[in-house]
Design a protein around this motif. Structure first.
Motif, PDB file in Angstrom:
ATOM      1  N   SER A   1       2.544  54.477  27.856  1.00  0.00           N
ATOM      2  CA  SER A   1       2.002  55.155  26.675  1.00  0.00           C
ATOM      3  C   SER A   1       2.902  54.924  25.464  1.00  0.00           C
ATOM      4  O   SER A   1       2.417  54.764  24.338  1.00  0.00           O
ATOM      5  CB  SER A   1       1.801  56.643  26.947  1.00  0.00           C
ATOM      6  OG  SER A   1       3.043  57.245  27.232  1.00  0.00           O
ATOM      7  N   SER A   2       4.228  54.853  25.668  1.00  0.00           N
ATOM      8  CA  SER A   2       5.141  54.568  24.553  1.00  0.00           C
ATOM      9  C   SER A   2       4.913  53.159  24.030  1.00  0.00           C
ATOM     10  O   SER A   2       4.905  52.916  22.815  1.00  0.00           O
ATOM     11  CB  SER A   2       6.596  54.720  24.995  1.00  0.00           C
ATOM     12  OG  SER A   2       6.849  56.032  25.395  1.00  0.00           O
ATOM     13  N   ALA A   3       4.729  52.224  24.917  1.00  0.00           N
ATOM     14  CA  ALA A   3       4.493  50.844  24.510  1.00  0.00           C
ATOM     15  C   ALA A   3       3.177  50.734  23.750  1.00  0.00           C
ATOM     16  O   ALA A   3       3.087  50.026  22.728  1.00  0.00           O
ATOM     17  CB  ALA A   3       4.484  49.929  25.726  1.00  0.00           C
ATOM     18  N   LEU A   4       2.152  51.434  24.207  1.00  0.00           N
ATOM     19  CA  LEU A   4       0.863  51.404  23.513  1.00  0.00           C
ATOM     20  C   LEU A   4       0.979  52.021  22.119  1.00  0.00           C
ATOM     21  O   LEU A   4       0.382  51.526  21.147  1.00  0.00           O
ATOM     22  CB  LEU A   4      -0.205  52.129  24.335  1.00  0.00           C
ATOM     23  CG  LEU A   4      -0.665  51.424  25.611  1.00  0.00           C
ATOM     24  CD1 LEU A   4      -1.646  52.304  26.382  1.00  0.00           C
ATOM     25  CD2 LEU A   4      -1.294  50.092  25.290  1.00  0.00           C
ATOM     26  N   LEU A   5       1.759  53.086  22.006  1.00  0.00           N
ATOM     27  CA  LEU A   5       1.961  53.719  20.713  1.00  0.00           C
ATOM     28  C   LEU A   5       2.664  52.765  19.749  1.00  0.00           C
ATOM     29  O   LEU A   5       2.272  52.625  18.583  1.00  0.00           O
ATOM     30  CB  LEU A   5       2.766  55.011  20.882  1.00  0.00           C
ATOM     31  CG  LEU A   5       3.071  55.786  19.608  1.00  0.00           C
ATOM     32  CD1 LEU A   5       1.776  56.289  18.975  1.00  0.00           C
ATOM     33  CD2 LEU A   5       4.013  56.939  19.904  1.00  0.00           C
ATOM     34  N   LEU A   6       3.706  52.087  20.238  1.00  0.00           N
ATOM     35  CA  LEU A   6       4.419  51.124  19.395  1.00  0.00           C
ATOM     36  C   LEU A   6       3.494  49.987  18.962  1.00  0.00           C
ATOM     37  O   LEU A   6       3.513  49.568  17.793  1.00  0.00           O
ATOM     38  CB  LEU A   6       5.628  50.551  20.142  1.00  0.00           C
ATOM     39  CG  LEU A   6       6.828  51.483  20.306  1.00  0.00           C
ATOM     40  CD1 LEU A   6       7.874  50.842  21.198  1.00  0.00           C
ATOM     41  CD2 LEU A   6       7.426  51.823  18.950  1.00  0.00           C
ATOM     42  N   GLN A   7       2.684  49.486  19.894  1.00  0.00           N
ATOM     43  CA  GLN A   7       1.755  48.417  19.552  1.00  0.00           C
ATOM     44  C   GLN A   7       0.754  48.898  18.484  1.00  0.00           C
ATOM     45  O   GLN A   7       0.457  48.185  17.514  1.00  0.00           O
ATOM     46  CB  GLN A   7       1.001  47.944  20.792  1.00  0.00           C
ATOM     47  CG  GLN A   7       1.832  47.152  21.773  1.00  0.00           C
ATOM     48  CD  GLN A   7       1.064  46.846  23.057  1.00  0.00           C
ATOM     49  OE1 GLN A   7      -0.119  47.168  23.164  1.00  0.00           O
ATOM     50  NE2 GLN A   7       1.748  46.243  24.008  1.00  0.00           N
ATOM     51  N   LYS A   8       0.248  50.091  18.651  1.00  0.00           N
ATOM     52  CA  LYS A   8      -0.739  50.640  17.720  1.00  0.00           C
ATOM     53  C   LYS A   8      -0.141  50.786  16.321  1.00  0.00           C
ATOM     54  O   LYS A   8      -0.751  50.398  15.314  1.00  0.00           O
ATOM     55  CB  LYS A   8      -1.223  51.997  18.246  1.00  0.00           C
ATOM     56  CG  LYS A   8      -2.300  52.650  17.406  1.00  0.00           C
ATOM     57  CD  LYS A   8      -2.896  53.862  18.089  1.00  0.00           C
ATOM     58  CE  LYS A   8      -1.899  55.008  18.049  1.00  0.00           C
ATOM     59  NZ  LYS A   8      -2.498  56.282  18.474  1.00  0.00           N
ATOM     60  N   GLN A   9       1.094  51.288  16.267  1.00  0.00           N
ATOM     61  CA  GLN A   9       1.736  51.466  14.970  1.00  0.00           C
ATOM     62  C   GLN A   9       2.031  50.121  14.308  1.00  0.00           C
ATOM     63  O   GLN A   9       1.836  49.945  13.104  1.00  0.00           O
ATOM     64  CB  GLN A   9       3.013  52.285  15.126  1.00  0.00           C
ATOM     65  CG  GLN A   9       2.730  53.740  15.435  1.00  0.00           C
ATOM     66  CD  GLN A   9       4.002  54.533  15.685  1.00  0.00           C
ATOM     67  OE1 GLN A   9       5.088  53.978  15.854  1.00  0.00           O
ATOM     68  NE2 GLN A   9       3.854  55.859  15.701  1.00  0.00           N
ATOM     69  N   TYR A  10       2.459  49.152  15.103  1.00  0.00           N
ATOM     70  CA  TYR A  10       2.743  47.836  14.530  1.00  0.00           C
ATOM     71  C   TYR A  10       1.469  47.171  14.031  1.00  0.00           C
ATOM     72  O   TYR A  10       1.457  46.566  12.953  1.00  0.00           O
ATOM     73  CB  TYR A  10       3.442  46.927  15.552  1.00  0.00           C
ATOM     74  CG  TYR A  10       3.671  45.548  14.995  1.00  0.00           C
ATOM     75  CD1 TYR A  10       4.692  45.332  14.077  1.00  0.00           C
ATOM     76  CD2 TYR A  10       2.846  44.489  15.343  1.00  0.00           C
ATOM     77  CE1 TYR A  10       4.884  44.072  13.531  1.00  0.00           C
ATOM     78  CE2 TYR A  10       3.026  43.234  14.801  1.00  0.00           C
ATOM     79  CZ  TYR A  10       4.054  43.017  13.895  1.00  0.00           C
ATOM     80  OH  TYR A  10       4.235  41.778  13.347  1.00  0.00           O
TER      81      TYR A  10
END
Length: 106
Positions: free
Chosen positions: A87-96
């Motif tokens: 979920s942290s990785a998905l959040l980072l991808q979404k923000q980028y």
């Protein structure tokens, strides 16, 4: 005299034949017992290997029935540990992606 020599020769021959028959009987009995002992040894060896095989097969069945719950729990535990990272990785991808999209628009 001639009859006596014939009698004693026949008597000695009978003793020799009976001795030879006894010797032959003992010899055949010895080899028969030796052959039976060899066959018994071979049968015991086969039995030993078969019993070992069946014991290993039974033990592997017991181990597999004990390993299945362990395997399932380890998978559950690993997925539980990876879920926050995912979920942290998905959040980072979404923000980028949002950042990159805003940068391209501007």
């Amino acid at each position: 005299q001639k009859q006596y020599r014939g009698y004693t020769a026949r008597k000695n021959a009978a003793v020799i034949v009976s001795s030879l028959l006894l010797l032959q009987k003992c010899h055949r009995g010895y080899f028969a017992r030796k052959n039976v002992a060899s066959m018994n040894s071979s049968a015991l060896t086969l039995q030993k290997y078969y019993r070992g095989y069946t014991a290993r097969r039974n033990v592997s069945g017991i181990y597999s029935s004990a390993l299945l719950p362990q395997k399932q729990y380890r998978g559950y535990d690993a997925r539980r540990d990876v879920s926050p990272m995912r979920s942290s990785a998905l959040l980072l991808q979404k923000q980028y992606r949002g950042y990159a999209a805003r940068k391209n628009v501007a």
